[in-house]
Design a protein around this motif. Structure first.
Motif, mmCIF file in Angstrom:
data_model
loop_
_atom_site.group_PDB
_atom_site.id
_atom_site.type_symbol
_atom_site.label_atom_id
_atom_site.label_comp_id
_atom_site.label_asym_id
_atom_site.label_seq_id
_atom_site.Cartn_x
_atom_site.Cartn_y
_atom_site.Cartn_z
ATOM 1 N N THR A 206 7.956 5.545 -3.657
ATOM 2 C CA THR A 206 6.656 6.167 -3.867
ATOM 3 C C THR A 206 6.803 7.652 -3.600
ATOM 4 O OG1 THR A 206 5.483 4.166 -3.250
ATOM 5 C CG2 THR A 206 4.250 6.212 -3.093
ATOM 6 N N ASP A 207 6.290 8.461 -4.496
ATOM 7 C CA ASP A 207 6.420 9.913 -4.405
ATOM 8 C C ASP A 207 5.171 10.522 -3.771
ATOM 9 O OD1 ASP A 207 8.063 12.064 -4.782
ATOM 10 O OD2 ASP A 207 7.726 12.235 -6.928
ATOM 11 N N GLY A 208 5.355 11.622 -3.061
ATOM 12 C CA GLY A 208 4.224 12.382 -2.521
ATOM 13 C C GLY A 208 3.248 11.502 -1.776
ATOM 14 N N TYR A 209 2.002 11.570 -2.160
ATOM 15 C CA TYR A 209 0.947 10.803 -1.506
ATOM 16 C C TYR A 209 0.521 9.626 -2.385
ATOM 17 C CZ TYR A 209 0.918 14.661 1.692
ATOM 18 O OH TYR A 209 1.311 15.605 2.609
ATOM 19 N N GLY A 210 1.453 8.696 -2.601
ATOM 20 C CA GLY A 210 1.145 7.481 -3.336
ATOM 21 C C GLY A 210 1.320 7.560 -4.828
ATOM 22 N N GLU A 211 2.164 8.447 -5.316
ATOM 23 C CA GLU A 211 2.337 8.648 -6.755
ATOM 24 C C GLU A 211 3.576 7.942 -7.296
ATOM 25 O OE1 GLU A 211 -0.076 10.119 -8.481
ATOM 26 O OE2 GLU A 211 -1.074 10.359 -6.548
ATOM 27 N N ILE A 212 3.507 7.624 -8.586
ATOM 28 C CA ILE A 212 4.686 7.122 -9.294
ATOM 29 C C ILE A 212 5.629 8.310 -9.493
ATOM 30 C CG2 ILE A 212 5.550 6.080 -11.429
ATOM 31 C CD1 ILE A 212 2.697 4.973 -11.883
ATOM 32 N N PRO A 213 6.902 8.177 -9.116
ATOM 33 C CA PRO A 213 7.836 9.276 -9.347
ATOM 34 C C PRO A 213 7.908 9.635 -10.836
ATOM 35 C CG PRO A 213 8.794 7.630 -7.900
ATOM 36 C CD PRO A 213 7.522 7.045 -8.439
ATOM 37 N N GLY B 203 8.430 2.478 0.459
ATOM 38 C CA GLY B 203 7.780 3.632 1.052
ATOM 39 C C GLY B 203 8.047 3.676 2.544
ATOM 40 N N SER B 204 7.369 4.591 3.211
ATOM 41 C CA SER B 204 7.508 4.740 4.656
ATOM 42 C C SER B 204 6.146 4.543 5.304
ATOM 43 C CB SER B 204 8.052 6.124 5.011
ATOM 44 O OG SER B 204 7.986 6.326 6.404
ATOM 45 N N MET B 205 5.998 3.447 6.009
ATOM 46 C CA MET B 205 4.746 3.175 6.708
ATOM 47 C C MET B 205 4.518 4.215 7.806
ATOM 48 S SD MET B 205 2.163 1.276 6.630
ATOM 49 C CE MET B 205 2.096 -0.458 6.396
ATOM 50 N N ALA B 206 5.569 4.669 8.436
ATOM 51 C CA ALA B 206 5.441 5.646 9.518
ATOM 52 C C ALA B 206 4.978 7.007 9.001
ATOM 53 C CB ALA B 206 6.777 5.794 10.253
ATOM 54 N N ARG B 207 5.439 7.402 7.839
ATOM 55 C CA ARG B 207 5.117 8.732 7.309
ATOM 56 C C ARG B 207 3.897 8.735 6.393
ATOM 57 N NH1 ARG B 207 10.166 10.634 4.497
ATOM 58 N NH2 ARG B 207 8.839 12.363 3.949
ATOM 59 N N HIS B 208 3.640 7.614 5.719
ATOM 60 C CA HIS B 208 2.570 7.579 4.718
ATOM 61 C C HIS B 208 1.786 6.268 4.766
ATOM 62 C CE1 HIS B 208 4.150 11.217 2.890
ATOM 63 N NE2 HIS B 208 5.343 10.671 2.902
ATOM 64 N N ILE C 236 5.361 -7.630 -6.766
ATOM 65 C CA ILE C 236 6.108 -8.646 -6.023
ATOM 66 C C ILE C 236 6.070 -8.363 -4.535
ATOM 67 C CG2 ILE C 236 8.412 -9.618 -5.646
ATOM 68 C CD1 ILE C 236 8.917 -9.121 -8.675
ATOM 69 N N ALA C 237 6.292 -7.096 -4.155
ATOM 70 C CA ALA C 237 6.337 -6.760 -2.734
ATOM 71 C C ALA C 237 6.227 -5.260 -2.531
ATOM 72 C CB ALA C 237 7.644 -7.259 -2.115
ATOM 73 N N LYS C 238 5.763 -4.909 -1.324
ATOM 74 C CA LYS C 238 5.810 -3.533 -0.830
ATOM 75 C C LYS C 238 6.723 -3.555 0.384
ATOM 76 C CE LYS C 238 1.227 -2.000 -2.271
ATOM 77 N NZ LYS C 238 -0.028 -1.373 -1.807
ATOM 78 N N VAL C 239 7.707 -2.660 0.381
ATOM 79 C CA VAL C 239 8.760 -2.697 1.387
ATOM 80 C C VAL C 239 8.821 -1.376 2.149
ATOM 81 C CG1 VAL C 239 11.241 -2.997 1.721
ATOM 82 C CG2 VAL C 239 10.070 -4.285 -0.063
ATOM 83 N N ASP C 240 8.850 -1.480 3.457
ATOM 84 C CA ASP C 240 8.993 -0.326 4.330
ATOM 85 C C ASP C 240 10.476 -0.024 4.504
ATOM 86 O OD1 ASP C 240 8.431 1.736 6.100
ATOM 87 O OD2 ASP C 240 8.006 0.412 7.789
ATOM 88 N N GLY C 241 10.897 1.146 4.046
ATOM 89 C CA GLY C 241 12.303 1.546 4.163
ATOM 90 C C GLY C 241 13.209 0.619 3.384
ATOM 91 N N GLN C 242 14.209 0.043 4.086
ATOM 92 C CA GLN C 242 15.155 -0.867 3.452
ATOM 93 C C GLN C 242 14.712 -2.322 3.546
ATOM 94 O OE1 GLN C 242 18.927 -0.016 5.292
ATOM 95 N NE2 GLN C 242 18.786 2.157 4.803
ATOM 96 N N GLY C 243 13.585 -2.578 4.193
ATOM 97 C CA GLY C 243 13.033 -3.911 4.258
ATOM 98 C C GLY C 243 13.586 -4.763 5.389
ATOM 99 N N THR C 244 13.068 -5.995 5.448
ATOM 100 C CA THR C 244 13.448 -6.970 6.459
ATOM 101 C C THR C 244 13.930 -8.244 5.775
ATOM 102 O OG1 THR C 244 11.246 -7.977 6.509
ATOM 103 C CG2 THR C 244 11.627 -6.091 7.989
ATOM 104 N N GLU C 245 14.453 -9.154 6.549
ATOM 105 C CA GLU C 245 14.882 -10.445 5.997
ATOM 106 C C GLU C 245 13.716 -11.143 5.296
ATOM 107 O OE1 GLU C 245 17.884 -11.817 5.671
ATOM 108 O OE2 GLU C 245 18.809 -10.068 6.600
ATOM 109 N N ALA C 246 12.520 -11.051 5.890
ATOM 110 C CA ALA C 246 11.333 -11.665 5.267
ATOM 111 C C ALA C 246 11.032 -11.018 3.919
ATOM 112 C CB ALA C 246 10.128 -11.561 6.203
ATOM 113 N N ASP C 247 11.188 -9.695 3.835
ATOM 114 C CA ASP C 247 10.991 -8.993 2.560
ATOM 115 C C ASP C 247 11.978 -9.488 1.512
ATOM 116 O OD1 ASP C 247 8.926 -7.267 3.515
ATOM 117 O OD2 ASP C 247 10.423 -5.843 4.267
ATOM 118 N N TYR C 248 13.233 -9.656 1.900
ATOM 119 C CA TYR C 248 14.259 -10.077 0.946
ATOM 120 C C TYR C 248 13.928 -11.457 0.378
ATOM 121 C CZ TYR C 248 16.632 -6.524 3.803
ATOM 122 O OH TYR C 248 16.940 -5.405 4.520
#
Length: 120
Positions: A45-52, A73-78, A98-110
């Motif tokens: 996700t680019d900028g403040y919620g934009e499609i790159p 995206g980054s939950m901590a930053r945005h 399908i999913a929204k993933v914070d950073g590289q994700g978790t096992e549950a995300d995968y």
């Protein structure tokens, strides 16, 4: 199902190739890439919620075949616009989120991502 992705910070690259094992995924570099057939898009996700911009260009050139979207995206930053690119891609170009993933994700995300792709 083909996997197509864009990465800026490297997190989406790691998610797609290392964590999920899609080593033959197509990397979007400048948006001019072409894909034949059905595909799942992984995008940051680019900028403040934009499609790159490169992803939007890619989608303009590959409207057919988009079946699913995974947004990072980054939950901590945005937190307020976390992974909004996924919502916007689905709204403007189709497919399912399908999913929204914070950073590289978790096992549950995968597991969620693999099950979502399998269900398409």
């Amino acid at each position: 199902m083909k996997i197509v992705y864009a990465t800026r910070m490297g997190n989406t690259d790691i998610l797609v190739k290392e964590k999920l094992g899609y080593t033959d995924a197509l990397l979007i570099v400048d948006g001019s890439e072409k894909v034949d057939g059905d595909y799942v898009l992984f995008t940051y996700t680019d900028g403040y919620g934009e499609i790159p911009g490169v992803v939007e260009s890619f989608l303009d050139n590959n409207k057919e075949g988009l079946k699913g979207v995974v947004a990072t995206g980054s939950m901590a930053r945005h937190a307020e616009t976390f992974a909004f690119a996924g919502d916007k891609v689905v709204k403007e170009f189709g497919g399912v989120l399908i999913a929204k993933v914070d950073g590289q994700g978790t096992e549950a995300d995968y597991e969620t991502i693999k099950a979502g792709i399998s269900a398409l």
